[in-house]
Design a protein around this motif. Structure first.
Motif, PDB file in Angstrom:
ATOM      1  N   LEU A 140       0.830  -1.205   0.000  1.00  0.00           N
ATOM      2  CA  LEU A 140       0.000   0.000   0.000  1.00  0.00           C
ATOM      3  C   LEU A 140       0.865   1.256   0.000  1.00  0.00           C
ATOM      4  CD1 LEU A 140      -2.733   1.383   0.032  1.00  0.00           C
ATOM      5  CD2 LEU A 140      -2.793   1.080   2.517  1.00  0.00           C
ATOM      6  N   ALA A 141       1.939   1.257   0.764  1.00  0.00           N
ATOM      7  CA  ALA A 141       2.836   2.422   0.787  1.00  0.00           C
ATOM      8  C   ALA A 141       3.413   2.681  -0.605  1.00  0.00           C
ATOM      9  CB  ALA A 141       3.950   2.214   1.802  1.00  0.00           C
ATOM     10  N   ALA A 142       3.811   1.623  -1.295  1.00  0.00           N
ATOM     11  CA  ALA A 142       4.348   1.783  -2.654  1.00  0.00           C
ATOM     12  C   ALA A 142       3.284   2.341  -3.591  1.00  0.00           C
ATOM     13  CB  ALA A 142       4.866   0.443  -3.169  1.00  0.00           C
ATOM     14  N   ALA A 143       2.059   1.842  -3.483  1.00  0.00           N
ATOM     15  CA  ALA A 143       0.977   2.327  -4.340  1.00  0.00           C
ATOM     16  C   ALA A 143       0.660   3.799  -4.068  1.00  0.00           C
ATOM     17  CB  ALA A 143      -0.266   1.459  -4.141  1.00  0.00           C
ATOM     18  N   VAL A 144       0.687   4.190  -2.800  1.00  0.00           N
ATOM     19  CA  VAL A 144       0.432   5.589  -2.433  1.00  0.00           C
ATOM     20  C   VAL A 144       1.514   6.488  -3.023  1.00  0.00           C
ATOM     21  CG1 VAL A 144       0.455   7.212  -0.479  1.00  0.00           C
ATOM     22  CG2 VAL A 144      -0.949   5.131  -0.377  1.00  0.00           C
ATOM     23  N   LEU A 145       2.772   6.093  -2.883  1.00  0.00           N
ATOM     24  CA  LEU A 145       3.859   6.901  -3.448  1.00  0.00           C
ATOM     25  C   LEU A 145       3.728   7.005  -4.966  1.00  0.00           C
ATOM     26  CD1 LEU A 145       6.997   5.834  -1.362  1.00  0.00           C
ATOM     27  CD2 LEU A 145       5.488   7.809  -1.038  1.00  0.00           C
ATOM     28  N   ALA A 146       3.261   5.932  -5.614  1.00  0.00           N
ATOM     29  CA  ALA A 146       3.098   5.966  -7.071  1.00  0.00           C
ATOM     30  C   ALA A 146       2.045   6.988  -7.486  1.00  0.00           C
ATOM     31  CB  ALA A 146       2.727   4.581  -7.592  1.00  0.00           C
ATOM     32  N   VAL A 147       0.964   7.100  -6.725  1.00  0.00           N
ATOM     33  CA  VAL A 147      -0.054   8.106  -7.040  1.00  0.00           C
ATOM     34  C   VAL A 147       0.540   9.502  -6.876  1.00  0.00           C
ATOM     35  CG1 VAL A 147      -2.294   9.078  -6.402  1.00  0.00           C
ATOM     36  CG2 VAL A 147      -1.994   6.591  -6.481  1.00  0.00           C
ATOM     37  N   LEU A 148       1.310   9.707  -5.818  1.00  0.00           N
ATOM     38  CA  LEU A 148       1.928  11.020  -5.603  1.00  0.00           C
ATOM     39  C   LEU A 148       3.008  11.313  -6.639  1.00  0.00           C
ATOM     40  CD1 LEU A 148       2.089  11.137  -1.723  1.00  0.00           C
ATOM     41  CD2 LEU A 148       0.601  12.452  -3.237  1.00  0.00           C
ATOM     42  N   TRP A 149       3.599  10.291  -7.223  1.00  0.00           N
ATOM     43  CA  TRP A 149       4.580  10.483  -8.300  1.00  0.00           C
ATOM     44  C   TRP A 149       3.902  11.178  -9.485  1.00  0.00           C
ATOM     45  CZ3 TRP A 149       4.983   8.155 -13.245  1.00  0.00           C
ATOM     46  CH2 TRP A 149       6.202   8.387 -13.889  1.00  0.00           C
ATOM     47  N   GLU A 150       2.603  10.937  -9.655  1.00  0.00           N
ATOM     48  CA  GLU A 150       1.859  11.550 -10.749  1.00  0.00           C
ATOM     49  C   GLU A 150       1.540  13.017 -10.487  1.00  0.00           C
ATOM     50  OE1 GLU A 150      -1.485   8.943 -11.008  1.00  0.00           O
ATOM     51  OE2 GLU A 150      -0.341   7.378 -12.015  1.00  0.00           O
ATOM     52  N   GLY A 151       1.612  13.430  -9.210  1.00  0.00           N
ATOM     53  CA  GLY A 151       1.358  14.825  -8.875  1.00  0.00           C
ATOM     54  C   GLY A 151       0.797  14.953  -7.471  1.00  0.00           C
ATOM     55  N   PRO A 152       0.939  16.134  -6.865  1.00  0.00           N
ATOM     56  CA  PRO A 152       0.441  16.351  -5.499  1.00  0.00           C
ATOM     57  C   PRO A 152      -1.076  16.145  -5.415  1.00  0.00           C
ATOM     58  CG  PRO A 152       1.863  18.154  -6.182  1.00  0.00           C
ATOM     59  CD  PRO A 152       1.603  17.321  -7.408  1.00  0.00           C
ATOM     60  N   THR A 153      -1.508  15.579  -4.315  1.00  0.00           N
ATOM     61  CA  THR A 153      -2.932  15.380  -4.073  1.00  0.00           C
ATOM     62  C   THR A 153      -3.143  15.080  -2.594  1.00  0.00           C
ATOM     63  OG1 THR A 153      -4.936  14.309  -4.911  1.00  0.00           O
ATOM     64  CG2 THR A 153      -2.991  12.901  -4.635  1.00  0.00           C
ATOM     65  N   HIS A 154      -4.375  14.840  -2.205  1.00  0.00           N
ATOM     66  CA  HIS A 154      -4.677  14.584  -0.795  1.00  0.00           C
ATOM     67  C   HIS A 154      -5.061  13.116  -0.589  1.00  0.00           C
ATOM     68  CE1 HIS A 154      -8.999  14.898  -1.704  1.00  0.00           C
ATOM     69  NE2 HIS A 154      -8.623  15.895  -2.486  1.00  0.00           N
TER      70      HIS A 154
END
Length: 196
Positions: free
Chosen positions: A9-23
C-alpha cells in the motif's frame, strides 16, 4: 534515518503522488479506480495513518490545505526526493522478485511507469528467470501431486504473462509509457481540483 515500509500500500500511495500532489482521499479513490483494492486492502483509516508515517519518514510532505463547502479540511501532499528514491527501490523489487505477499506483483505493475522501459524490461527478465528457477524447484522436489501441479501452473501462467509484457514494453513507442503517465497525472490533478 527513515524507516523502510514493507507493505505494498505504501508503494501504491507513493506511485499516485509520483503523478502529482494530491490529498489522501483522492489517493484512496485513485487506487480503487485502478482496481488495486482487489489485491491490497485499502481503507480510509489505513491510508491516513500511512500518510502520517510517510510524512514522518520524509517520503511525502504537506504542501497546502483546503476546504470545499461542507467537506472537512484536507491536506495536499507531494512526493519528496527521498520518497522518489524509495518508490524506485520498491518498483525494482516488486517487479524483479517474485513474492508470496498478497498484492505485491499487481502493485509492481502499477509502478511500471516510474521506470524507463528498458530498465523495466530488464527487471521483468530477472523475474522470469526467478520464476523458471521456482518451476524447476517444484519439479525437482515434489511434495504433493495436486499442490505441485497447482503451484507449477501458477508460476507458468505468471511467466507467460511477464514474457508477453516484456515484448509489449520492448515494442512500444518510446513515449507511450510517459504519455499514459501524463494522462494519469492530469486526471489526478483534476481530482485534486474537484476536492479543493
Amino acid at each position: 534515518m527513515a524507516r523502510r515500509h514493507s507493505n505494498t500500500l505504501a508503494a501504491a500511495v507513493l506511485a499516485v503522488l509520483w503523478e502529482g500532489p494530491t490529498h489522501p482521499y483522492a489517493v484512496q479513490r485513485t487506487l480503487r479506480e485502478q482496481g488495486l483494492d482487489r489485491s491490497i486492502k485499502i481503507s480510509r483509516g489505513t491510508v491516513y495513518l500511512l500518510f502520517g508515517q510517510l510524512t514522518k519518514d520524509g517520503h511525502v510532505a504537506a504542501v497546502a490545505t483546503g476546504r470545499t463547502a461542507n467537506r472537512p479540511t484536507h491536506t495536499v501532499f507531494t512526493l519528496t526526493e527521498p520518497g522518489r528514491a524509495q518508490l524506485l527501490d520498491w518498483a525494482k523489487e516488486l517487479l524483479s522478485v517474485p513474492s508470496t505477499e498478497h498484492g505485491a506483483f499487481p502493485t509492481g505493475l502499477r509502478l511500471l511507469p516510474v521506470l524507463p522501459p528498458a530498465e523495466a524490461a530488464t527487471l521483468l527478465r530477472a523475474r522470469c528467470a526467478a520464476l523458471a528457477a521456482e518451476i524447476s524447484t517444484v519439479r525437482a522436489a515434489p511434495s504433493h501431486p495436486l499442490v505441485d501441479e497447482y503451484r507449477r501452473a501458477q508460476l507458468e501462467l505468471e511467466q507467460d504473462f511477464v514474457d508477453r509484457l516484456i515484448a509489449r514494453i520492448e515494442h512500444q513507442p518510446a513515449d507511450s509509457g510517459r504519455r499514459h503517465t501524463r494522462t494519469a497525472a492530469a486526471r489526478g490533478r483534476s481530482h485534486q481540483l474537484e476536492e479543493s
